[in-house]
Scaffold this motif. Structure first.
Motif: not given
Length: 420
Positions: A73-82, A99-103, A405-407
């Motif tokens: 899990s690459n939370y830094e990447l997911y938060a920025d993409m969100s 509503y959420s990180i993906d909605e 994976s890389p950020s």
């Protein structure tokens, strides 16, 4: 009308954006410490691999045979993409709600209708997100938030919709709700679904046809509101959709076993900071603190788990006060010779800050200005710019992320390199 924009397999989709070599392969994303599967792309789902929350070690060989790509899990990447996804969606409507990180919900008002029609409008949102962010999304549109959620379900899972569904007629509403189990409805969980099944209500359409008087008599007001929403009457506000949490927990297993008391203390203080920050973000106060630590039940040693609860004299959200008490509780929890695998804290018995009544005999010890200053600095510069010294400078118990994976979007040293 309401629109719900939902990223398909968010974590796995984010991993594919900057790595073209894995876009046509099954991608699996693991939870903290690479413990269990938390996300799988549509290719993995079609292959029948990557079932959620299955321990990785149990299906490791199966995933290797399927040629699956494993990612931590690459939370830094997911938060920025969100955030990029939200920024792309919000210009399409006068009002929006994350509503959420993906909605993301979009609200258009009662009378607004796009010149191109709702179907084309939804397709345009999908195309724009794909063009700007390279994330595959589904868009569901309906006259209430619950029907928008149902349309999103149809767009992702029912045949014939292909990523876009619009509930704009009684016929379409019946068609979609008839194909949804009652537990597929937003806000209807497993236990509530079982109670509804006992009354002969199995599908979303069954629930929408149930008299509200019966629902009001048998269930709570929120369930009654859900029935009315399924019939096109807006009853839920954003506050109803995301009610304040009644407790905050921060827990995590260690990357390697911890035996040193000071390391365990640093981990507990780290969890205190995380839980207290969430508490202040919700503008709540806590009356009780729970601290626990344990080894793994799968270890050969005798299983050890101990937890203690402390009641504060007054409600608090001050990280320093909570950390001091957590440190005291840890003295009674720690035991030498135990290979600790997991620890955590919980803030319980919450109260909204604006509703809290001060005690005339016990003064409030919270350093509100200090906490506000720390939160503001960490929000602007980075979450851990300022932290409690008790958590240590160099932590040796960081979680295991062997497939990280890389950020790509947040660290200059990890920016994608294109070779021509």
């Amino acid at each position: 009308m309401y629109a719900l924009c939902d990223v398909n397999s968010m974590y796995a989709s984010c991993e594919k954006v900057f790595d073209p070599t894995i876009r046509n392969r099954p991608v699996i994303v693991l939870t903290n410490n690479d413990g269990c599967i938390c996300a799988a792309c549509h290719i993995a789902k079609q292959m029948g691999v990557g079932k959620k929350f299955v321990p990785y070690f149990q299906v490791k060989d199966e995933l290797e045979k399927a040629g699956a790509v494993i990612r931590s899990s690459n939370y830094e990447l997911y938060a920025d993409m969100s955030q990029r996804f939200m920024d792309t969606c919000t210009p399409f409507a006068p009002h929006s709600h994350i509503y959420s990180i993906d909605e993301c919900f979009l609200y258009y008002g009662v009378k607004y209708v796009p010149a191109t029609g709702w179907h084309e409008h939804a397709k345009r949102i999908r195309r724009t997100v794909w063009k700007h962010v390279r994330l595959p999304i589904s868009v569901g549109i309906g006259p209430t938030p619950t029907l928008a959620k149902a349309a999103s379900h149809a767009a992702k899972r029912l045949d014939g919709f292909r990523g876009v569904a619009v509930i704009d007629s009684p016929q379409i509403r019946q068609q979609i709700l008839s194909q949804m189990a009652v537990t597929d409805i937003w806000g209807i969980g497993r236990k509530l679904g079982q109670r509804l099944n006992e009354l002969g209500i199995y599908s979303a359409w069954d629930l929408s046809c149930t008299p509200t008087g019966l629902i009001k008599k048998q269930f709570n007001t929120l369930t009654q509101s859900t029935v009315e929403e399924l019939n096109g009457t807006v009853k839920l506000s954003w506050d109803d959709v995301r009610a304040p949490k009644k407790e905050f927990f921060s827990t995590r297993s260690f990357g390697q076993r911890v035996t040193d008391k000071n390391q365990l203390r640093q981990a507990v203080i780290t969890h205190v900071e995380i839980a207290a920050r969430k508490l202040r973000q919700q503008k709540s106060l806590a009356k009780h603190l729970l601290v626990f630590a344990s080894n793994s039940p799968h270890d050969t040693d005798l299983y050890y788990r101990r937890s203690l609860v402390h009641s504060f004299p007054t409600y608090t959200s001050d990280s320093t006060i909570i950390a001091t008490v957590a440190n005291q509780l840890l003295n009674h929890i720690y035991s030498s010779g135990i290979n600790f695998y997991k620890c955590g804290v919980g803030l319980l018995n919450l109260c909204p800050k604006e509703q809290h009544q001060l005690d005339l005999l016990i003064p409030n010890q919270d350093k509100e200005q200090l906490m506000s200053c720390i939160d503001a600095i960490n929000s602007k510069y980075s979450r851990d710019t300022i932290f409690l010294a008790g958590r240590g400078i160099q932590q040796t118990f960081a979680m295991r992320r062997e497939f990280l994976s890389p950020s790509f979007t947040t660290r200059l040293s990890q920016l994608p390199v294109i070779q021509c």
